[in-house]
Write an enzyme that holds these catalytic residues in place. Structure first.
Site, PDB file in Angstrom:
ATOM      1  N   LYS A 220      32.977  37.849  47.348  1.00 50.13           N
ATOM      2  CA  LYS A 220      33.652  37.650  48.683  1.00 50.13           C
ATOM      3  C   LYS A 220      35.076  37.937  48.578  1.00 50.13           C
ATOM      4  O   LYS A 220      35.761  38.236  49.607  1.00 50.13           O
ATOM      5  CB  LYS A 220      33.360  36.279  48.907  1.00 50.13           C
ATOM      6  CG  LYS A 220      33.724  35.080  47.882  1.00 50.13           C
ATOM      7  CD  LYS A 220      33.380  33.502  48.399  1.00 50.13           C
ATOM      8  CE  LYS A 220      33.726  32.714  47.318  1.00 50.13           C
ATOM      9  NZ  LYS A 220      32.927  31.598  47.632  1.00 50.13           N
ATOM     10  N   ARG A 221      35.607  37.981  47.456  1.00 50.60           N
ATOM     11  CA  ARG A 221      37.132  38.077  47.075  1.00 50.60           C
ATOM     12  C   ARG A 221      37.267  39.724  47.438  1.00 50.60           C
ATOM     13  O   ARG A 221      38.489  39.944  48.046  1.00 50.60           O
ATOM     14  CB  ARG A 221      37.461  37.930  45.898  1.00 50.60           C
ATOM     15  CG  ARG A 221      37.553  36.328  45.648  1.00 50.60           C
ATOM     16  CD  ARG A 221      37.978  36.213  44.219  1.00 50.60           C
ATOM     17  NE  ARG A 221      38.196  34.715  43.919  1.00 50.60           N
ATOM     18  CZ  ARG A 221      36.801  33.801  43.656  1.00 50.60           C
ATOM     19  NH1 ARG A 221      35.654  34.765  43.472  1.00 50.60           N
ATOM     20  NH2 ARG A 221      37.122  32.782  43.467  1.00 50.60           N
TER      21      ARG A 221
END
Length: 458
Positions: A220-221
């Site tokens: 998700k980063r």
């Protein structure tokens, strides 16, 4: 889950609500839909966790730990150096060396502490509904015995995830815990906590992590799984739901039964079951999302209301992108109606692949040679023939005109002729059938572009 105050992100909670609403997934219960299990933010449930923490303390199944960060870091470092190494590091100093009375007194005097769970000597094995019986034990060094004893309550009075998750799931009467397989190693701790309280345990199911086609874990980063960013890219909620549900799951089918990967949310509510889960890795192939989005966009654009709102959206975008002030919205609608089966997302319509319908293409000498790969003399002959027949070159008699040119230039391949005509009308863009381009541009614009291309070659 907001107990880790250092990792809280402004707007993250609202993003969850917005995402679920966009995906047409209704919230049964939560901060925006209060029900019998409120409050829902873990930071607002501290009194609940404290109550159950005190219960374990009174039973002797948990204890306060006053060790400093420096001491705990030292224990962790020394555990790594043991041979054989150990996966747990605490030495139970505060359990063995501090009496209950001293612990109570230090706590009352305001000395900071955490609450640790006294882990059992052996964790119970458990049944995973997907993987079967699992028995996981921490690796220990028999000479220098260390203990897992996970922290339940942090020094700031907030619970750790492990503790909050067990208490919350019990109080909410959760029957099935379905989560990623990275949580398998934590499940023995959770089950030991259920046993310590004497609570019934839920069913556990650990499903494969999502990975890229290359086998790397989605992050998700790096923005791989930001749903609202996919919305901005033009993906539809229907396609994203359909795309996501097939990770690690397949509908059961009878032998010889025809199958389809297209499933609406209402259909999935009826056919989804645990029995369809698979153990294999769940690789995320974004081309599959394109496939679903193309399908659902095509279907939705058949609806008059959705189509009209899409025309308005496309018109607004194209006017802004191309800096046009007099673009005919009816022309935008006409082009969209005849070309939408080639779209993956509606955003694609506002791109160079379709801009040539609204502005004239720009010809580049090096580009022509790169695309057509024919000598200037041949290209000029083709252009002259196209200009000579430009009055007749419409979508209705396209094949006849092509046939006449090929008879005039017998050494010419049809593919080269098509490429030259396409470049004259649309520049380097491809994808839309030539008869459709001819119909949408109209005879006057076709003639104007063929003349411009011929002038360019001269």
């Amino acid at each position: 889950e907001d107990t880790d105050q250092n990792r809280l992100i402004q707007g993250a909670e609202q993003n969850i609500y917005d995402t679920l609403q966009w995906l047409n997934m209704c919230i049964d219960e939560g901060p925006t839909h209060p029900g019998p299990h409120s409050p829902y933010r873990q930071s607002e449930r501290s009194h609940i966790y404290e109550k159950y923490s005190n219960e374990l303390l009174s039973k002797g199944l948990a204890y306060r730990c006053f060790c400093s960060k420096e001491r705990l870091d030292g224990l962790r470092d020394s555990a790594r150096l043991l041979k054989p190494p150990t996966t747990v590091s605490y030495d139970r100093h505060c359990f063995n060396e501090i009496s209950r009375e001293e612990s109570d007194e230090r706590a009352q005097n305001g000395e900071p502490f955490t609450v640790r769970f006294k882990a059992p000597e052996t964790y119970p094995e458990f049944t995973d509904l997907l993987h079967g019986t699992i028995n996981l034990q921490p690796q220990i060094n028999p000479i220098d015995r260390r203990f897992e004893d996970p922290v339940l309550m942090k020094s700031d009075g907030l619970p750790t995830y492990h503790f909050a998750n067990v208490v919350d799931d019990h109080l909410r009467e959760i029957t099935h815990v379905i989560r990623g397989e990275e949580w398998v190693a934590s499940t023995p701790k959770h089950i030991a906590l259920y046993d310590a309280f004497g609570w019934d345990k839920p069913n556990f199911i650990h499903i494969p992590l999502l990975t890229t086609v290359e086998g790397k874990k989605l992050s998700k980063r790096s923005g791989d799984i930001d749903i609202m960013s996919l919305k901005k890219k033009g993906y539809l909620p229907e396609s994203l739901v359909n795309f996501s549900v097939l990770f690690g799951w397949n509908p059961k089918r009878k032998l010889g039964e025809k199958t389809s990967e297209i499933h609406s949310l209402s259909e999935l509510e009826k056919i989804w079951s645990l029995s369809g889960l698979t153990k294999g890795s769940a690789k995320v192939d974004w081309k599959k999302l394109d496939y679903f989005n193309k399908h659902y966009l095509t279907e939705k654009l058949k609806d008059a209301k959705f189509f009209q709102s899409s025309v308005i959206e496309c018109h607004t975008r194209i006017c802004r992108t191309l800096n046009l002030t007099d673009l005919d919205i009816e022309n935008v609608g006409k082009v969209l109606k005849m070309t939408y089966p080639s779209l993956i997302t509606l955003n694609d319509f506002d791109s160079s692949k379709f801009h040539y319908f609204f502005i004239k293409p720009r010809y580049k000498r090096g580009e022509v040679q790169k695309i057509l790969k024919i000598n200037d003399e041949t290209l000029l002959k083709i252009s002259n023939e196209l200009v000579k027949r430009s009055n007749d070159l419409t979508h209705l008699n396209f094949n006849q005109v092509i046939k006449e040119i090929l008879e005039e230039l017998p050494m010419l391949k049809k593919k080269i002729l098509f490429q030259a005509l396409r470049y004259a009308l649309s520049g380097p863009e491809s994808g839309i059938n030539l008869p459709i381009i001819l119909e949408l541009l109209g005879p006057e614009e076709v003639q104007a572009r063929l003349d411009a291309f011929n002038d360019f070659l001269h």
